[in-house]
Write a protein that holds these residues in place. Structure first.
Motif, PDB file in Angstrom:
ATOM      1  N   ARG A  76       0.834  -1.210   0.000  1.00  0.00           N
ATOM      2  CA  ARG A  76       0.000   0.000   0.000  1.00  0.00           C
ATOM      3  C   ARG A  76       0.867   1.257   0.000  1.00  0.00           C
ATOM      4  N   ILE A  77       1.953   1.226   0.796  1.00  0.00           N
ATOM      5  CA  ILE A  77       2.868   2.361   0.820  1.00  0.00           C
ATOM      6  C   ILE A  77       3.443   2.598  -0.573  1.00  0.00           C
ATOM      7  N   GLN A  78       3.877   1.521  -1.215  1.00  0.00           N
ATOM      8  CA  GLN A  78       4.432   1.648  -2.562  1.00  0.00           C
ATOM      9  C   GLN A  78       3.376   2.149  -3.538  1.00  0.00           C
ATOM     10  N   SER A  79       2.130   1.742  -3.322  1.00  0.00           N
ATOM     11  CA  SER A  79       1.050   2.190  -4.201  1.00  0.00           C
ATOM     12  C   SER A  79       0.837   3.697  -4.080  1.00  0.00           C
ATOM     13  N   TYR A  80       0.889   4.212  -2.844  1.00  0.00           N
ATOM     14  CA  TYR A  80       0.744   5.655  -2.644  1.00  0.00           C
ATOM     15  C   TYR A  80       1.899   6.414  -3.300  1.00  0.00           C
TER      16      TYR A  80
END
Length: 302
Positions: A76-80
């Motif tokens: 999720r962090i990488q997606s943001y």
């Protein structure tokens, strides 16, 4: 035209970390990438947006410290982080206004000679798939390494897709026109731009249709044989491999069929990867992308 059957599982990461899953883009929608930009308002500013992202980063880090080994939060962090980059580049990639008239015509985006078959506009289907293919080419130009283009789902008519049990002609005719125009335009466009030599195109499906009719006009599933094709990336053109019987019902040689694993092994080979050596440790097992199967199909390589 609607969500793909089986939904987001079609582009999930499988046994790989969650950060490897795909990001869905709808080129034919007013908002091709959901939530890429905030809705119009008078209270979200650049400064407030920056502060929220900073606070979110701190909360995510605290959450992650107590959940070691869970890849979902990291994904999720990488997606943001990816979304932040996409806010700068995605609008440009999705904007087709700079394309030439001849390019738009090639992809069928100005197609006007059509007929409406029981509520399905052939021109709309051609433009829908053609736009997806054109956006795919623009993404590849920007360095996106894997693009998946979908055809078939229709929320308004669950059976108005390739899985046609009721009426093959009604359902496959507009889909087939859109597919043939969009896919051929993509291949020609990549070749013209010098991109086809290092781009592999795989057209495939999950099963074929039976050689006999179902009911009166439909066809049931055929899990024994189906067609897929490859182009570009060192694939030999004009070659067929993996013969079926005379009825297109089962493999001509049931003891030695061509399997999906073989296609995957061949693609990996063209990418410089030995499918028998590439593994990923998951749940105590060294997983291969081709499981314990697969052979490189040398006959289709140039």
């Amino acid at each position: 035209r609607g969500f793909a059957p089986n939904g987001a599982a079609n582009w999930s990461a499988g046994f790989l970390p969650a950060s490897n899953q795909g990001t869905m883009i709808r080129p034919n929608s007013k908002t091709p990438i959901s939530n890429l930009f905030p809705p119009e308002n008078d209270f979200v500013t650049r400064n407030s947006d920056r502060d929220v992202l900073q606070a979110l980063k701190q909360l995510n880090q605290q959450h992650q410290q107590t959940r070691a080994g869970d890849s979902r939060l990291n994904a999720r962090i990488q997606s943001y982080e990816l979304a932040a980059k996409m806010q700068l580049q995605a609008p440009e990639v999705l904007d087709l206004s700079g394309e030439t008239k001849s390019t738009l015509q090639r992809y069928g985006l100005d197609f006007v000679d059509f007929e409406v078959q029981e509520g399905i506009s052939e021109a709309a289907e051609i433009a829908y798939f053609g736009r997806n293919c054109l956006v795919a080419r623009r993404m590849l130009e920007q360095g996106v390494r894997f693009v998946q283009i979908w055809s078939g789902a229709d929320n308004g008519h669950p059976r108005r897709n390739w899985d046609s049990h009721e009426d093959i002609k009604r359902d496959h005719w507009p889909l087939g026109r859109g597919m043939s125009i969009g896919a051929s335009a993509l291949i020609k466009d990549l070749k013209q731009r010098g991109m086809l030599d290092d781009t592999i195109i795989l057209w495939t499906t999950e099963f074929g249709r039976m050689p006999c009719s179902q009911g009166s006009k439909g066809r049931d599933h055929n899990p024994f044989v189906f067609t897929n094709w490859l182009a570009g990336g060192g694939i030999k053109g004009g070659t067929t491999y993996g013969e079926s019987d005379q009825w297109s019902f089962k493999p001509a040689d049931p003891a030695n069929p061509t399997m999906c694993y073989d296609v995957h092994a061949t693609i990996l080979h063209q990418l410089g990867i030995d499918h028998e050596k590439l593994t990923y440790r998951h749940n105590g097992i060294d997983r291969r992308l081709t499981d314990v199967h697969g052979h490189v199909i040398e006959n289709i390589l140039s």
